[in-house]
Design a protein around this motif. Structure first.
Motif, PDB file in Angstrom:
ATOM      1  N   PRO A  42       0.813  -1.225   0.000  1.00 39.49           N
ATOM      2  CA  PRO A  42       0.000   0.000   0.000  1.00 39.49           C
ATOM      3  C   PRO A  42       0.847   1.275   0.000  1.00 39.49           C
ATOM      4  CG  PRO A  42      -0.883  -1.574   1.584  1.00 39.49           C
ATOM      5  CD  PRO A  42       0.440  -2.113   1.101  1.00 39.49           C
ATOM      6  N   ASP A  43       1.973   1.251   0.687  1.00 41.78           N
ATOM      7  CA  ASP A  43       2.864   2.415   0.701  1.00 41.78           C
ATOM      8  C   ASP A  43       3.455   2.665  -0.683  1.00 41.78           C
ATOM      9  OD1 ASP A  43       2.419   2.795   3.408  1.00 41.78           O
ATOM     10  OD2 ASP A  43       4.152   1.591   3.996  1.00 41.78           O
ATOM     11  N   ILE A  44       3.815   1.592  -1.372  1.00 45.67           N
ATOM     12  CA  ILE A  44       4.366   1.722  -2.725  1.00 45.67           C
ATOM     13  C   ILE A  44       3.321   2.361  -3.641  1.00 45.67           C
ATOM     14  CG2 ILE A  44       5.161   0.455  -4.760  1.00 45.67           C
ATOM     15  CD1 ILE A  44       6.337  -1.649  -2.803  1.00 45.67           C
ATOM     16  N   CYS A  45       2.089   1.872  -3.555  1.00 49.26           N
ATOM     17  CA  CYS A  45       1.031   2.388  -4.424  1.00 49.26           C
ATOM     18  C   CYS A  45       0.651   3.820  -4.067  1.00 49.26           C
ATOM     19  CB  CYS A  45      -0.176   1.462  -4.385  1.00 49.26           C
ATOM     20  SG  CYS A  45       0.215  -0.121  -5.186  1.00 49.26           S
ATOM     21  N   LYS A  46       0.673   4.154  -2.802  1.00 53.09           N
ATOM     22  CA  LYS A  46       0.402   5.534  -2.385  1.00 53.09           C
ATOM     23  C   LYS A  46       1.475   6.462  -2.960  1.00 53.09           C
ATOM     24  CE  LYS A  46      -0.155   8.524   1.594  1.00 53.09           C
ATOM     25  NZ  LYS A  46       0.379   8.811   2.885  1.00 53.09           N
ATOM     26  N   ALA A  47       2.732   6.046  -2.839  1.00 55.20           N
ATOM     27  CA  ALA A  47       3.833   6.840  -3.381  1.00 55.20           C
ATOM     28  C   ALA A  47       3.707   6.966  -4.900  1.00 55.20           C
ATOM     29  CB  ALA A  47       5.173   6.207  -3.017  1.00 55.20           C
ATOM     30  N   LEU A  48       3.261   5.906  -5.563  1.00 48.69           N
ATOM     31  CA  LEU A  48       3.090   5.913  -7.006  1.00 48.69           C
ATOM     32  C   LEU A  48       2.008   6.909  -7.427  1.00 48.69           C
ATOM     33  CD1 LEU A  48       3.882   4.633  -9.725  1.00 48.69           C
ATOM     34  CD2 LEU A  48       2.141   2.897  -9.292  1.00 48.69           C
ATOM     35  N   LYS A  49       0.915   6.957  -6.679  1.00 48.55           N
ATOM     36  CA  LYS A  49      -0.171   7.893  -6.994  1.00 48.55           C
ATOM     37  C   LYS A  49       0.243   9.336  -6.740  1.00 48.55           C
ATOM     38  CE  LYS A  49      -3.738   4.477  -6.184  1.00 48.55           C
ATOM     39  NZ  LYS A  49      -4.762   3.945  -5.281  1.00 48.55           N
ATOM     40  N   GLU A  50       1.118   9.569  -5.758  1.00 50.18           N
ATOM     41  CA  GLU A  50       1.569  10.924  -5.439  1.00 50.18           C
ATOM     42  C   GLU A  50       2.596  11.443  -6.444  1.00 50.18           C
ATOM     43  OE1 GLU A  50       3.042  10.583  -1.441  1.00 50.18           O
ATOM     44  OE2 GLU A  50       1.022  10.505  -0.589  1.00 50.18           O
ATOM     45  N   ASN A  51       3.543  10.576  -6.864  1.00 51.24           N
ATOM     46  CA  ASN A  51       4.590  11.016  -7.775  1.00 51.24           C
ATOM     47  C   ASN A  51       5.225   9.771  -8.399  1.00 51.24           C
ATOM     48  OD1 ASN A  51       7.094  11.809  -8.915  1.00 51.24           O
ATOM     49  ND2 ASN A  51       7.216  13.558  -7.538  1.00 51.24           N
ATOM     50  N   GLU A  52       4.865   9.485  -9.654  1.00 52.94           N
ATOM     51  CA  GLU A  52       5.344   8.271 -10.315  1.00 52.94           C
ATOM     52  C   GLU A  52       6.867   8.226 -10.446  1.00 52.94           C
ATOM     53  OE1 GLU A  52       3.294   6.822 -13.813  1.00 52.94           O
ATOM     54  OE2 GLU A  52       1.497   7.922 -13.217  1.00 52.94           O
ATOM     55  N   ALA A  53       7.457   9.363 -10.788  1.00 48.97           N
ATOM     56  CA  ALA A  53       8.914   9.391 -10.980  1.00 48.97           C
ATOM     57  C   ALA A  53       9.645   9.096  -9.676  1.00 48.97           C
ATOM     58  CB  ALA A  53       9.345  10.751 -11.528  1.00 48.97           C
ATOM     59  N   ARG A  54       9.196   9.709  -8.586  1.00 49.48           N
ATOM     60  CA  ARG A  54       9.852   9.493  -7.290  1.00 49.48           C
ATOM     61  C   ARG A  54       9.655   8.049  -6.830  1.00 49.48           C
ATOM     62  NH1 ARG A  54       7.981  13.691  -3.646  1.00 49.48           N
ATOM     63  NH2 ARG A  54       6.092  12.458  -3.450  1.00 49.48           N
ATOM     64  N   ALA A  55       8.441   7.527  -6.989  1.00 51.87           N
ATOM     65  CA  ALA A  55       8.164   6.151  -6.566  1.00 51.87           C
ATOM     66  C   ALA A  55       9.012   5.158  -7.352  1.00 51.87           C
ATOM     67  CB  ALA A  55       6.681   5.839  -6.730  1.00 51.87           C
ATOM     68  N   SER A  56       9.140   5.401  -8.652  1.00 49.83           N
ATOM     69  CA  SER A  56       9.951   4.498  -9.480  1.00 49.83           C
ATOM     70  C   SER A  56      11.407   4.494  -9.022  1.00 49.83           C
ATOM     71  CB  SER A  56       9.875   4.912 -10.952  1.00 49.83           C
ATOM     72  OG  SER A  56       8.581   4.670 -11.445  1.00 49.83           O
ATOM     73  N   SER A  57      11.957   5.685  -8.792  1.00 48.32           N
ATOM     74  CA  SER A  57      13.360   5.734  -8.373  1.00 48.32           C
ATOM     75  C   SER A  57      13.547   5.168  -6.965  1.00 48.32           C
ATOM     76  CB  SER A  57      13.904   7.160  -8.454  1.00 48.32           C
ATOM     77  OG  SER A  57      13.271   7.990  -7.516  1.00 48.32           O
ATOM     78  N   GLN A  58      12.513   5.265  -6.137  1.00 42.34           N
ATOM     79  CA  GLN A  58      12.607   4.792  -4.759  1.00 42.34           C
ATOM     80  C   GLN A  58      12.473   3.275  -4.661  1.00 42.34           C
ATOM     81  OE1 GLN A  58       9.749   6.675  -2.186  1.00 42.34           O
ATOM     82  NE2 GLN A  58      10.612   5.770  -0.348  1.00 42.34           N
ATOM     83  N   TYR A  59      11.619   2.670  -5.501  1.00 41.46           N
ATOM     84  CA  TYR A  59      11.305   1.253  -5.328  1.00 41.46           C
ATOM     85  C   TYR A  59      11.858   0.315  -6.395  1.00 41.46           C
ATOM     86  CZ  TYR A  59       8.199   2.706  -1.598  1.00 41.46           C
ATOM     87  OH  TYR A  59       7.706   3.227  -0.427  1.00 41.46           O
TER      88      TYR A  59
END
Length: 159
Positions: free
Chosen positions: A61-78
């Motif tokens: 759920p945290d990954i998906c929340k981060a993805l909805k907030e900012n795809e670029a940041r979530a991709s680089s983070q995960y």
């Protein structure tokens, strides 16, 4: 020039003094080592629990929340992180580059896992409808549909 006679008591005194110094030095080194080991153990626990290391289903759920907030940041983070989760096998399909297993994480809605195994033989022990533990590196993240479905794409997956 006068020479002082060296007695056995002087020698004992020097030996005891040397052992005391060695014991103090050993204690300081041991305590320093324990502190480093404790720090290392704490860091290892954080790595397992944090996005920087191995992730579990609780992180989805945290990954998906981060993805909805900012795809670029979530991709680089995960992306590149190792993920392990229990999931239900929805289907096993042949795609252009090999096979993909479509999974739904147990107890988590609106998240899909797409797992690409390293070899076809990795698929021989699983079936549609089966609950499996899937592990692999996150290759990509995606949002699709309305309401947005979160997709976690894994490579080199094992079941």
């Amino acid at each position: 020039m006068k020479y002082r006679a060296f007695s056995i008591n002087d020698m004992r005194f020097n030996v005891v003094k040397s052992f005391k110094r060695l014991a103090i030095l050993g204690s300081v080194l041991a305590l320093g080592g324990c502190a480093d080991l404790e720090k290392l153990a704490n860091d290892a626990q954080k790595i397992v629990a944090a996005p920087g290391g191995g992730l579990t289903a609780e992180a989805l759920p945290d990954i998906c929340k981060a993805l909805k907030e900012n795809e670029a940041r979530a991709s680089s983070q995960y992306e590149g992180k190792f993920l392990t989760a229990k999931a239900v096998v929805k289907s096993i399909k042949e795609v252009v580059v090999g096979y993909t297993v479509f999974l739904d994480p147990v107890g988590i809605r609106s998240i899909n896992i797409f797992a690409a195994p390293r070899t076809k033989s990795a698929l021989m022990s699983i079936s549609t409808g089966q609950v499996v533990t899937v592990s692999g590196a996150i290759r990509g993240l995606s949002l699709s549909g309305s309401p947005a479905q979160c997709g976690i794409h894994m490579e080199n997956a094992t079941f």
